[in-house]
Write a protein that holds these residues in place. Structure first.
Motif, PDB file in Angstrom:
ATOM      1  N   UNK A 253       0.207  -5.753   0.598  1.00 48.12           N
ATOM      2  CA  UNK A 253       0.148  -4.616   1.516  1.00 48.12           C
ATOM      3  C   UNK A 253      -1.234  -4.521   2.144  1.00 48.12           C
ATOM      4  N   UNK A 254      -2.284  -4.837   1.371  1.00 40.75           N
ATOM      5  CA  UNK A 254      -3.641  -4.808   1.901  1.00 40.75           C
ATOM      6  C   UNK A 254      -3.822  -5.857   2.991  1.00 40.75           C
ATOM      7  N   UNK A 255      -3.169  -7.008   2.839  1.00 42.37           N
ATOM      8  CA  UNK A 255      -3.266  -8.042   3.874  1.00 42.37           C
ATOM      9  C   UNK A 255      -2.650  -7.554   5.180  1.00 42.37           C
ATOM     10  N   UNK A 256      -1.625  -6.719   5.057  1.00 42.58           N
ATOM     11  CA  UNK A 256      -0.937  -6.220   6.236  1.00 42.58           C
ATOM     12  C   UNK A 256      -1.691  -5.064   6.899  1.00 42.58           C
ATOM     13  N   UNK A 257      -2.156  -4.114   6.076  1.00 48.48           N
ATOM     14  CA  UNK A 257      -2.760  -2.888   6.607  1.00 48.48           C
ATOM     15  C   UNK A 257      -4.283  -2.853   6.527  1.00 48.48           C
ATOM     16  N   UNK A 258      -4.845  -3.645   5.624  1.00 47.92           N
ATOM     17  CA  UNK A 258      -6.245  -3.500   5.261  1.00 47.92           C
ATOM     18  C   UNK A 258      -6.316  -2.756   3.942  1.00 47.92           C
ATOM     19  N   UNK A 259      -7.313  -3.075   3.121  1.00 46.26           N
ATOM     20  CA  UNK A 259      -7.380  -2.551   1.756  1.00 46.26           C
ATOM     21  C   UNK A 259      -7.402  -1.026   1.707  1.00 46.26           C
ATOM     22  N   UNK A 260      -8.283  -0.405   2.494  1.00 45.44           N
ATOM     23  CA  UNK A 260      -8.424   1.049   2.411  1.00 45.44           C
ATOM     24  C   UNK A 260      -7.179   1.758   2.909  1.00 45.44           C
ATOM     25  N   UNK A 261      -6.604   1.298   4.021  1.00 45.70           N
ATOM     26  CA  UNK A 261      -5.389   1.936   4.529  1.00 45.70           C
ATOM     27  C   UNK A 261      -4.241   1.785   3.535  1.00 45.70           C
ATOM     28  N   UNK A 262      -4.173   0.631   2.870  1.00 47.73           N
ATOM     29  CA  UNK A 262      -3.124   0.435   1.862  1.00 47.73           C
ATOM     30  C   UNK A 262      -3.308   1.427   0.713  1.00 47.73           C
ATOM     31  N   UNK A 263      -4.556   1.653   0.314  1.00 47.08           N
ATOM     32  CA  UNK A 263      -4.822   2.611  -0.763  1.00 47.08           C
ATOM     33  C   UNK A 263      -4.437   4.028  -0.340  1.00 47.08           C
ATOM     34  N   UNK A 264      -4.761   4.377   0.907  1.00 49.01           N
ATOM     35  CA  UNK A 264      -4.412   5.711   1.410  1.00 49.01           C
ATOM     36  C   UNK A 264      -2.895   5.878   1.426  1.00 49.01           C
ATOM     37  N   UNK A 265      -2.178   4.887   1.902  1.00 51.82           N
ATOM     38  CA  UNK A 265      -0.717   4.982   2.001  1.00 51.82           C
ATOM     39  C   UNK A 265      -0.092   5.102   0.604  1.00 51.82           C
ATOM     40  N   UNK A 266      -0.552   4.298  -0.331  1.00 50.18           N
ATOM     41  CA  UNK A 266       0.002   4.370  -1.683  1.00 50.18           C
ATOM     42  C   UNK A 266      -0.320   5.706  -2.343  1.00 50.18           C
ATOM     43  N   UNK A 267      -1.493   6.247  -2.072  1.00 49.56           N
ATOM     44  CA  UNK A 267      -1.847   7.553  -2.629  1.00 49.56           C
ATOM     45  C   UNK A 267      -0.922   8.629  -2.069  1.00 49.56           C
ATOM     46  N   UNK A 268      -0.665   8.582  -0.764  1.00 51.18           N
ATOM     47  CA  UNK A 268       0.250   9.553  -0.163  1.00 51.18           C
ATOM     48  C   UNK A 268       1.685   9.332  -0.642  1.00 51.18           C
ATOM     49  N   UNK A 269       1.971   8.151  -1.127  1.00 50.77           N
ATOM     50  CA  UNK A 269       3.282   7.900  -1.708  1.00 50.77           C
ATOM     51  C   UNK A 269       3.486   8.647  -3.013  1.00 50.77           C
ATOM     52  N   UNK A 270       2.380   9.125  -3.642  1.00 51.83           N
ATOM     53  CA  UNK A 270       2.474   9.892  -4.882  1.00 51.83           C
ATOM     54  C   UNK A 270       2.503  11.387  -4.638  1.00 51.83           C
ATOM     55  N   UNK A 271       2.204  11.822  -3.401  1.00 51.12           N
ATOM     56  CA  UNK A 271       2.185  13.250  -3.132  1.00 51.12           C
ATOM     57  C   UNK A 271       1.475  13.559  -1.832  1.00 51.12           C
ATOM     58  N   UNK A 272       1.436  14.856  -1.481  1.00 50.06           N
ATOM     59  CA  UNK A 272       0.799  15.308  -0.241  1.00 50.06           C
ATOM     60  C   UNK A 272      -0.650  15.685  -0.521  1.00 50.06           C
TER      61      UNK A 272
END
Length: 332
Positions: A253-272
């Motif tokens: 996912x980091x290769x697709x979005x970039x490491x930080x954006x992937x982390x942000x997206x996964x974090x939002x996947x756990x909640x708002x």
């Protein structure tokens, strides 16, 4: 047995949620966690690390914080902020009367434990003994809590955001009734499970709700009801808070979005979360979190909406689909 906190209408107007973790309460409560034989995933890894780092002088604090039962109130003074610097400065100003009362109570509550000689001198108000306690708190915090403080603070921020949303949506009824599984709110009384029968009449002073990382099982407060009213309560935890993965499982996912954006997206996947909460959780600047959320929103992966004065970010259906595709192996 129960803790009952009695409110007036004036007290509700003066009740607020602490803006940050309190280093003195976390110091005291983390000592409980270290001294009790608890099998817990949440604190196990931290305990191993903390026991290896713990200064020898921490035994002084262990005297004041027994494994069970009463601990001295003066170790958790009200300060201008929750920082360890503000807390230890307030501790240094503890009056001789407060020291004497609390240490007398400690001896009475633990009759089978003989207090060391320095505790007697501390009860007499000897400044050199109080300074030694302050130094021990500072050393313990530096060794055992400071390495994890940013992640502790991030989880407290997450809890504060949740409480703020509950307050906006359902008022104090929603906040109080969900503080703990045992919480019962029926104006003018908040009742919670507690190790002893204990009543606090706020009498117009209001109440500080202090979310705590190391608090466990039941909320806690001062024994002395005359002290500034505070209710310290346990939060929910991210089970992996004490370590970072050895390998980056988000790599595709980091290769697709970039490491930080992937982390942000996964974090939002756990909640708002708000931008500030995301920044704290991921230990990145707020400006970086804001920029990455904007990019994800423009790509249709995140939605943002205003709630009161805050802007809340939520993963979109497309974002969920992208995460599910990664998890199922569709993104490789």
């Amino acid at each position: 047995m129960a803790l009952r906190i009695h409110f007036t209408g004036e007290d509700l107007a003066r009740t607020w949620i602490a803006p940050e973790p309190d280093a003195m309460w976390e110091t005291m409560l983390s000592l409980y966690r270290l001294r009790r034989r608890e099998r817990t995933v949440v604190f196990g890894e931290w305990k191993t690390s903390a026991l290896a780092r713990m200064p020898a002088a921490t035994r002084m604090l262990a005297t004041l914080v027994p494994a069970r039962g009463y601990s001295v109130d003066f170790l958790t003074p009200r300060a201008e902020s929750g920082s360890v610097e503000a807390g230890t400065e307030a501790l240094r100003r503890t009056t001789g009367e407060r020291l004497r009362v609390d240490l007398t109570e400690l001896a009475w509550r633990h009759p089978g434990t003989r207090l060391p000689g320095w505790a007697g001198r501390l009860a007499e108000g000897r400044p050199e003994e109080l300074n030694a306690i302050v130094s021990t708190v500072e050393d313990y915090y530096r060794a055992c809590l400071a390495p994890h403080w940013s992640r502790i603070r991030a989880q407290i921020d997450q809890e504060r955001g949740r409480r703020a949303r509950l307050l906006t949506a359902g008022g104090w009824q929603a906040v109080f009734s969900t503080l703990h599984p045992s919480a019962r709110w029926s104006f003018p009384t908040l009742e919670l499970a507690y190790p002893a029968e204990h009543d606090i009449h706020l009498s117009g002073r209001g109440l500080v709700l202090q979310p705590s990382f190391f608090c466990r099982q039941t909320p806690i407060t001062f024994r002395d009801p005359g002290l500034p009213p505070i209710l310290v309560y346990p939060i929910e935890h991210d089970l992996g808070w004490a370590h970072r993965p050895a390998t980056d499982r988000r790599r595709p996912l980091a290769d697709l979005l970039g490491t930080t954006r992937a982390q942000v997206l996964e974090t939002l996947g756990r909640g708002d979360f708000t931008t500030t909460e995301l920044a704290r959780l991921l230990a990145i600047p707020r400006s970086t979190a804001s920029r990455q959320v904007t990019t994800l929103r423009e790509a249709g992966l995140v939605n943002s909406h205003r709630l009161g004065q805050a802007v809340l970010h939520t993963i979109s259906e497309l974002g969920v689909a992208l995460l599910n595709g990664r998890r199922s192996g569709l993104i490789a």
